[in-house]
Design a protein around this motif. Structure first.
Motif, PDB file in Angstrom:
ATOM      1  N   TRP A 152      43.381  39.598  40.174  1.00  0.00           N
ATOM      2  CA  TRP A 152      42.495  39.702  41.335  1.00  0.00           C
ATOM      3  C   TRP A 152      41.545  38.513  41.360  1.00  0.00           C
ATOM      4  O   TRP A 152      41.246  37.960  42.412  1.00  0.00           O
ATOM      5  N   GLY A 153      41.081  38.106  40.198  1.00  0.00           N
ATOM      6  CA  GLY A 153      40.246  36.916  40.112  1.00  0.00           C
ATOM      7  C   GLY A 153      40.978  35.684  40.615  1.00  0.00           C
ATOM      8  O   GLY A 153      40.397  34.831  41.294  1.00  0.00           O
ATOM      9  N   ASN A 154      42.272  35.587  40.305  1.00  0.00           N
ATOM     10  CA  ASN A 154      43.079  34.466  40.788  1.00  0.00           C
ATOM     11  C   ASN A 154      43.221  34.509  42.309  1.00  0.00           C
ATOM     12  O   ASN A 154      43.205  33.460  42.969  1.00  0.00           O
ATOM     13  N   VAL A 155      43.355  35.707  42.867  1.00  0.00           N
ATOM     14  CA  VAL A 155      43.422  35.849  44.329  1.00  0.00           C
ATOM     15  C   VAL A 155      42.113  35.340  44.937  1.00  0.00           C
ATOM     16  O   VAL A 155      42.111  34.551  45.890  1.00  0.00           O
ATOM     17  N   ASN A 156      40.999  35.779  44.373  1.00  0.00           N
ATOM     18  CA  ASN A 156      39.696  35.345  44.894  1.00  0.00           C
ATOM     19  C   ASN A 156      39.501  33.844  44.756  1.00  0.00           C
ATOM     20  O   ASN A 156      38.922  33.206  45.634  1.00  0.00           O
ATOM     21  N   THR A 157      39.984  33.271  43.661  1.00  0.00           N
ATOM     22  CA  THR A 157      39.875  31.827  43.463  1.00  0.00           C
ATOM     23  C   THR A 157      40.652  31.075  44.543  1.00  0.00           C
ATOM     24  O   THR A 157      40.160  30.088  45.105  1.00  0.00           O
ATOM     25  N   ALA A 158      41.851  31.543  44.857  1.00  0.00           N
ATOM     26  CA  ALA A 158      42.659  30.894  45.889  1.00  0.00           C
ATOM     27  C   ALA A 158      41.975  31.006  47.258  1.00  0.00           C
ATOM     28  O   ALA A 158      41.930  30.032  48.024  1.00  0.00           O
ATOM     29  N   TYR A 159      41.434  32.182  47.567  1.00  0.00           N
ATOM     30  CA  TYR A 159      40.730  32.341  48.835  1.00  0.00           C
ATOM     31  C   TYR A 159      39.461  31.485  48.870  1.00  0.00           C
ATOM     32  O   TYR A 159      39.108  30.948  49.915  1.00  0.00           O
ATOM     33  N   LEU A 171      49.479  32.988  48.527  1.00  0.00           N
ATOM     34  CA  LEU A 171      50.684  33.811  48.489  1.00  0.00           C
ATOM     35  C   LEU A 171      51.095  34.101  47.051  1.00  0.00           C
ATOM     36  O   LEU A 171      51.385  35.246  46.691  1.00  0.00           O
ATOM     37  N   THR A 172      51.100  33.073  46.212  1.00  0.00           N
ATOM     38  CA  THR A 172      51.480  33.257  44.811  1.00  0.00           C
ATOM     39  C   THR A 172      50.509  34.191  44.099  1.00  0.00           C
ATOM     40  O   THR A 172      50.921  35.091  43.362  1.00  0.00           O
ATOM     41  N   ALA A 173      49.215  34.001  44.317  1.00  0.00           N
ATOM     42  CA  ALA A 173      48.209  34.842  43.665  1.00  0.00           C
ATOM     43  C   ALA A 173      48.336  36.295  44.110  1.00  0.00           C
ATOM     44  O   ALA A 173      48.242  37.213  43.290  1.00  0.00           O
ATOM     45  N   ARG A 174      48.572  36.511  45.399  1.00  0.00           N
ATOM     46  CA  ARG A 174      48.736  37.883  45.893  1.00  0.00           C
ATOM     47  C   ARG A 174      49.994  38.531  45.324  1.00  0.00           C
ATOM     48  O   ARG A 174      49.976  39.710  44.963  1.00  0.00           O
ATOM     49  N   THR A 175      51.060  37.756  45.222  1.00  0.00           N
ATOM     50  CA  THR A 175      52.303  38.281  44.655  1.00  0.00           C
ATOM     51  C   THR A 175      52.103  38.668  43.192  1.00  0.00           C
ATOM     52  O   THR A 175      52.523  39.747  42.755  1.00  0.00           O
TER      53      THR A 175
END
Length: 193
Positions: free
Chosen positions: A39-46, A144-148
């Protein structure tokens, strides 16, 4: 010695049970931590996307007498997206829907911005703008990658904590929500010049 045999068997069974319980809890904790990391990676990408939007807006402002309504929509969508936060320990479908709606507002605004930029050939020709467009495309792929990866970690977590017999011992570990596509995402966007 025969007198202590039943006691030793009971103590051995209790120790094995305690070790099994500790193993179940530790593995659930590991899965939970992986989910929070993803989830942290998703937030980082956003966040990278949000940072790029500021640069993109400033580049467009500086290079053209641009439609203020389009720039305002992008800035407002960015502000709305930054106001939605989620606790990774208690991710619910409703929270993810709210987060997705805020992020889809950015996607929509960016699409309008990039389409309207087509009317400004001198802007499209600038190196800064080309670089920002490339970085935005790269960032969208990272999102996309982080969400996957987040969804894969949720699958592993949910599969473990909801399965028998672990679910007996893991009452405090609840099912986590998956990222889902925003409503209407299955339809290809219509780009008009």
């Amino acid at each position: 010695m025969k007198k202590f045999a039943p006691v030793l068997v009971v103590v051995g069974i209790l120790i094995l049970g305690f070790l099994y319980f500790m193993n179940v809890k530790n593995k659930a904790l590991l899965f939970s931590q992986v989910t929070e990391k993803e989830w942290g990676n998703v937030n980082t990408a956003y966040q990278r996307r949000l940072d790029l939007i500021d640069n993109l807006v400033n580049t467009v402002k500086g290079a053209a007498d641009f439609e203020k309504s389009t720039l305002t929509a992008v800035v407002e969508a960015r502000a709305k997206a930054t106001s939605v936060t989620i606790d990774p320990k208690n991710i619910t479908p409703a929270q993810l829907d709210q987060f997705n709606q805020a992020q889809s507002g950015i996607t929509s605004s960016l699409s309008k911005l990039l389409v309207s930029v087509e009317a400004y050939p001198q802007l499209r020709a600038t190196e800064n703008f080309k670089q920002l467009q490339d970085e935005l495309a790269s960032t969208e792929n990272q999102i996309l990658t982080a969400r996957t990866r987040f969804n894969e970690s949720v699958l592993a977590y949910n599969g473990y904590v909801l399965a028998m017999p672990q679910n007996i011992f893991l009452g405090s570990y609840t099912e986590k929500a998956y990222f889902k596509a925003v409503a209407g995402a299955e339809n290809a966007p219509k780009v008009k010049f």
